[in-house]
Enzyme design. Structure first.
Site, short mmCIF file in Angstrom:
data_model
loop_
_atom_site.label_atom_id
_atom_site.label_comp_id
_atom_site.label_asym_id
_atom_site.label_seq_id
_atom_site.Cartn_x
_atom_site.Cartn_y
_atom_site.Cartn_z
N TYR A 225 22.57 -20.16 19.51
CA TYR A 225 24.03 -19.95 19.39
C TYR A 225 24.70 -21.25 18.96
CZ TYR A 225 25.98 -15.44 20.39
OH TYR A 225 26.41 -14.15 20.26
N GLU B 212 28.45 -21.38 17.83
CA GLU B 212 29.84 -21.10 17.43
C GLU B 212 30.56 -22.42 17.12
OE1 GLU B 212 31.35 -18.88 20.70
OE2 GLU B 212 30.67 -16.97 19.88
N ASP C 17 35.34 -13.07 -6.57
CA ASP C 17 34.18 -12.63 -5.79
C ASP C 17 33.02 -12.61 -6.78
OD1 ASP C 17 32.15 -11.28 -4.57
OD2 ASP C 17 33.36 -9.59 -3.88
N THR D 165 28.05 -13.27 -2.16
CA THR D 165 26.90 -12.96 -1.34
C THR D 165 25.82 -13.95 -1.77
OG1 THR D 165 26.15 -11.36 -2.98
CG2 THR D 165 27.36 -10.49 -1.10
N LYS E 115 21.90 -11.69 -4.10
CA LYS E 115 21.79 -10.95 -5.37
C LYS E 115 21.17 -11.88 -6.41
CE LYS E 115 25.54 -7.73 -4.34
NZ LYS E 115 26.29 -8.15 -3.15
N ARG F 259 20.02 -12.48 2.85
CA ARG F 259 21.28 -11.73 2.91
C ARG F 259 22.32 -12.57 3.65
NH1 ARG F 259 19.71 -7.01 1.21
NH2 ARG F 259 21.83 -6.30 0.99
N1 PLP Z 1 31.33 -8.18 -3.45
C1 PLP Z 1 30.70 -7.62 -4.49
C2 PLP Z 1 31.24 -7.86 -5.86
C3 PLP Z 1 29.59 -6.81 -4.28
O1 PLP Z 1 28.99 -6.22 -5.32
C4 PLP Z 1 29.13 -6.60 -2.97
C5 PLP Z 1 27.96 -5.77 -2.67
O2 PLP Z 1 27.33 -5.15 -3.43
C6 PLP Z 1 29.84 -7.20 -1.93
C7 PLP Z 1 30.93 -7.97 -2.20
C8 PLP Z 1 29.50 -6.92 -0.50
O3 PLP Z 1 28.41 -7.54 -0.05
P1 PLP Z 1 27.69 -7.04 1.29
O4 PLP Z 1 27.00 -5.78 0.94
O5 PLP Z 1 26.78 -8.18 1.54
O6 PLP Z 1 28.74 -6.88 2.32
#
Ligand code: PLP
Length: 431
Positions: free
Chosen positions: A51, A53, A206, A232, A235, A241
């Site tokens: 842990y 935090e 994002d 993320t 990918k 993950r």
């Molecule tokens: N943002 C985008 C553009 C995504 O394509 C995804 C998932 O495919 C996410 C966020 C969300 O990620 P997670 O599935 O890890 O929550």
């Protein structure tokens, strides 16, 4: 300590079957990849027991000397991997995944019911960018914030920036979100920055899908234009993950970004960080700075182009006409079939991809397209010629789908799926 094989043969067996499936199939889901043995070793390590935090040097638990060292290293590597100056940019490496990272940004920068604009889900955006239908606020983002999507120009398949500008001028969002889950082209960050500035909004990218490509500089650089960048890590970046939030170390629109983002992650929305993931991420981010990683990302893009060109040669309609990144989106509607049926037939042939809505689709449940990505098979060593062959396999799957459709014309999707999965499906030997 007992090894998994003895401690729990059932789970061990399921993992074995999944491993087999992953290795025997053509993995073409654009958001998936094969992470390295080194990353998996870190993820499967004792780091999971701790842990911690808080942030390095400011923890709510004892015994965090090495976790502090690890998280600090991970932060440094994250900034280096994306070529960022640590004086100007900071990063939080604790988000548990992409959706939590996004929601953390919203709660950091906005008040409840503030307005946001993201790319509509049926046009390639992600749920967490505020998806809602006329009947239901589907995503938590649309429940707690007021969401007005922008869309693609259906005639070109490209983001309709003029429409975004017009709508933003009327809607006055506090946040505009770039980035997508199913968009084969780059975003026009300078244009989006201009629109955000004109209406007094934050600009967020994002980059979940393309973060590996961004790190390798094979697509545009969102950091030059955005206030905050989320991703993320599993990918195209090919890590464990998880999620990350990069923020300008500055006060933007009256918000001290560093304090707001870090507080939104913890204690705002999360408790203890997943240190095993942070360990795996640090390993991934070291690799992301290597020449091999750059070569890999270049190959992801060139392989995807080879796939797109072959599909176009075979007569397929591609949304936006092609691809500049790691994915292509095929519009199957001109053939009179949908993505769900093709996904199923290809699944039976161990070709894994996903049905996807395409601009103009009426139903999200039976969408008219498929999304095909190159990151995972490029990791497995596929070259352009292999992706050309893959396009031919997909084409065969589409032909079988068309024939199956003729055998049971006008059936409902569920009936079709049952029909093709049954042992006496007459075209089974072709799969
Ligand atoms: N943002 C985008 C553009 C995504 O394509 C995804 C998932 O495919 C996410 C966020 C969300 O990620 P997670 O599935 O890890 O929550």
């Amino acid at each position: 300590d007992i090894e998994l094989t003895h401690a729990d043969p059932e789970v061990y067996g399921i993992i074995g079957k999944e491993k087999d499936r992953q290795y025997k199939s053509l993995e073409l889901i654009a958001s998936e990849n094969f992470t390295s043995r080194a990353v998996m070793e870190a993820v499967g390590s004792c780091l999971t027991n701790k842990y911690s935090e808080g942030l390095p040097g400011k923890r709510y638990y004892g015994g965090n000397e090495y976790i502090d060292e690890l998280e600090t290293l991970c932060q440094q590597r994250a900034l280096e991997a994306f070529h960022l100056d640590g004086e100007k940019w900071g990063v939080n490496v604790q988000p548990l995944s992409g959706s939590p990272a996004n929601f953390e940004v919203y709660t950091a920068l906005l008040n409840p019911h503030d307005r946001i604009m993201g790319l509509d889900l049926p046009h390639g955006g992600h749920l967490s960018h505020g998806f809602m239908t006329p009947k239901r606020r589907v995503s938590g983002t649309s429940i707690y914030f007021e969401s007005m999507p922008y869309r693609l120009d259906e005639s070109t398949g490209l983001v309709d920036y003029n429409m975004l500008e017009k709508t933003a001028t009327l809607f006055r969002p506090k946040l505009i979100i770039a980035g997508a889950s199913a968009y084969p082209r780059d975003f026009d960050y300078p244009r989006m920055r201009k629109i955000a500035d004109a209406v007094g909004a934050f600009l967020m990218m994002d980059m979940a899908h393309i973060s590996g490509l961004v790190a390798a500089s094979v697509v545009g650089n969102p950091f030059e234009y955005c206030d905050v960048v989320t991703t993320t890590t599993h990918k195209s970046l090919r890590g464990p993950r998880g999620g990350m939030i990069f923020y300008k170390k500055d006060t933007v629109l009256g918000v001290d970004m560093e304090t707001a983002i870090n507080n939104a992650v913890f204690p705002g929305l999360q408790g203890g960080p997943h240190n095993h993931t942070i360990g795996g991420l640090a390993v991934c981010l070291k690799h992301a700075q290597s020449p091999e990683f750059k070569t890999y990302q270049n190959n992801v893009v060139s392989n995807c182009r080879a796939l797109a060109s072959r599909l176009a040669e075979l007569g397929y309609k591609l949304v936006s006409g092609g691809s500049d990144n790691h994915l292509v989106l095929v519009d199957l509607r001109p053939l009179g079939i949908d993505g769900a049926r093709v996904e199923k037939i290809l699944d039976l042939a161990s070709i894994t991809l996903n049905k996807n809505s395409v601009p103009g689709d009426k139903s999200a449940l039976v969408p008219g397209g498929i999304r095909i990505g190159s990151p995972a098979m490029t990791t497995r060593g596929f070259k352009e010629s292999d992706f050309v062959a893959t396009a031919d396999f997909i084409h065969e799957g589409v032909q079988i789908t068309l024939e199956a459709n003729k055998l049971i014309p006008k059936t409902k999707l569920q009936e079709f799926l049952k029909f093709v999965a049954s042992p006496d499906f007459p075209l089974r030997d072709r799969i």
